[in-house]
Design an enzyme around this catalytic site. Structure first.
Site, PDB file in Angstrom:
ATOM      1  N   GLU A 110      -1.342 -33.910 -66.625  1.00  0.00           N
ATOM      2  CA  GLU A 110      -0.114 -33.299 -67.114  1.00  0.00           C
ATOM      3  C   GLU A 110       0.096 -33.594 -68.603  1.00  0.00           C
ATOM      4  OE1 GLU A 110       2.961 -34.877 -64.407  1.00  0.00           O
ATOM      5  OE2 GLU A 110       1.247 -35.420 -63.151  1.00  0.00           O
ATOM      6  N   HIS A 147       2.323 -28.973 -63.426  1.00  0.00           N
ATOM      7  CA  HIS A 147       1.955 -29.971 -62.415  1.00  0.00           C
ATOM      8  C   HIS A 147       0.902 -29.379 -61.479  1.00  0.00           C
ATOM      9  CE1 HIS A 147       2.449 -33.538 -59.954  1.00  0.00           C
ATOM     10  NE2 HIS A 147       3.363 -33.990 -60.800  1.00  0.00           N
ATOM     11  N   ASP A 163      -1.548 -43.253 -61.729  1.00  0.00           N
ATOM     12  CA  ASP A 163      -0.282 -42.573 -61.983  1.00  0.00           C
ATOM     13  C   ASP A 163       0.213 -43.115 -63.321  1.00  0.00           C
ATOM     14  OD1 ASP A 163       2.011 -41.105 -61.889  1.00  0.00           O
ATOM     15  OD2 ASP A 163       2.899 -42.131 -60.171  1.00  0.00           O
ATOM     16  N   ARG A 205       9.519 -39.449 -66.013  1.00  0.00           N
ATOM     17  CA  ARG A 205      10.739 -40.189 -65.672  1.00  0.00           C
ATOM     18  C   ARG A 205      11.567 -40.509 -66.919  1.00  0.00           C
ATOM     19  NH1 ARG A 205       6.601 -41.649 -62.299  1.00  0.00           N
ATOM     20  NH2 ARG A 205       7.114 -41.608 -60.075  1.00  0.00           N
TER      21      ARG A 205
END
Length: 345
Positions: free
Chosen positions: A310, A180, A250, A83
């Site tokens: 990732e 991903h 996450d 992000r």
């Protein structure tokens, strides 16, 4: 190593023919990918009993990968993974607006990132190379970017992913790509993350706000359910998180050294060691799913069915100088590499 590359057309009524490529290294290991999204749909490897199976989770039907903007199964991610706060960045007193696709923020390169593009594919002696010239009109990022993504087999069943980009313009841009891919090392994917152990070479993770944007602060993992410096049972660690009313992982980890993580299966002996030249690893345990989605062999998707690991420069680095530099100035180039060492014990 007697490598064999095969390809076939699996859909034709699209903008381009959807092509599927398989690269078999001759040792019982093979990867398969698509020319859309540079998508990895499978990595086949044996277990200790010689059973060869796909260790990745992905959509059951190849065409299901085309319009996905939620799971990013197997996709190449760019220009920037993770992000970006506010969907903008600043460079030398200039402000550049980026495509916003998660509220006011930019996620995984925006709606038209690497994952949502058709790529030209060439076969090489060692694997496959995907190429694309990306203009601002295509993805909303500044700068004309010439991108090369290479998937190839190396020695001792090492699977290599290489990202290379040249900024062919007079405008700066950002470049922080990643993959991903979701791992499930069980032969029976319905077992989810049972039998899995994970270690991450990180003493710290990033503090996140309610929008999953880094605040700029680092958190020490000691005495928390986020401590994976020693190999941990994933199912047990997820249970520990739920006791804190956290649905799953996450989180961006600040990794130290080239070995970022190690995922292993207690039951069948499969091991994936991840090495990269980056300082971050986003660990996502597939926390939210839609039950109507069908994955490998027609199974219905459920939470914690697989794990995404990732490697990347720490997310939102353009707003935090101590996270790393992801700006690609005018007329410069950058290369990154991720290595997946596959083995069986």
């Amino acid at each position: 190593m007697n490598q064999v590359i095969t390809r076939k057309e699996i859909a034709s009524n699209l903008e381009r023919p959807l092509m599927q490529y398989t690269v078999n290294n001759g040792n019982g290991y093979a990867f398969t990918c698509l020319n859309y999204g540079a998508t990895l749909t499978s990595i086949m490897m044996p277990d200790r009993n010689g059973i060869i199976d796909n260790i990745l989770l992905g959509f059951n039907g190849p065409t299901d990968f085309l319009n996905d903007q939620t799971y990013f199964f197997g996709k190449a991610i760019g220009r920037v993974g993770g992000r970006i706060k506010g969907g903008l960045f600043h460079y030398k007193n200039q402000e550049f607006l980026l495509p916003r696709n998660e509220g006011d923020n930019t996620l995984h390169g925006g709606v038209n990132g690497f994952h949502h593009m058709w790529w030209d594919v060439s076969e090489t002696e060692k694997g496959l190379t995907f190429t694309k010239v990306i203009n601002p009109e295509m993805d909303g990022f500044p700068g004309k970017l010439e991108v090369t993504i290479t998937y190839r087999w190396g020695e001792n069943n090492q699977f290599h992913v290489e990202f290379y980009a040249i900024n062919k313009s007079d405008t700066p841009t950002l470049f922080n790509p990643t993959t991903h891919i979701y791992f499930n090392l069980n032969n029976d994917k319905l077992k989810g993350l049972n039998n899995h152990k994970l270690s991450i070479s990180a003493e710290q993770l990033l503090e996140l706000d309610q929008q999953q944007i880094p605040t700029g602060e680092f958190i020490n993992v000691t005495n928390t359910p986020f401590d994976f410096r020693k190999e941990q049972n994933l199912s047990e660690m997820l249970h520990s998180l739920k006791q804190l009313n956290i649905s799953g992982y996450d989180h961006p980890y600040h990794v130290t050294g080239p070995k970022a993580a190690r995922l292993s299966n207690l039951n069948n002996g499969r091991i994936v060691e991840i090495q990269s030249d980056r300082n971050g690893l986003v660990f996502y345990s597939l926390n939210k799913t839609h039950p109507h989605i069908k994955v490998n062999e027609g199974n219905h998707l459920f939470p914690h069915m697989a794990v995404a690991l990732e490697p990347q420069t720490l997310p939102d680095a353009n707003h935090h100088p101590d996270f790393g530099d992801i700006v690609l100035p005018a007329n410069t180039e950058k290369k990154y590499e991720i290595t997946y060492k596959l083995s069986v014990i």
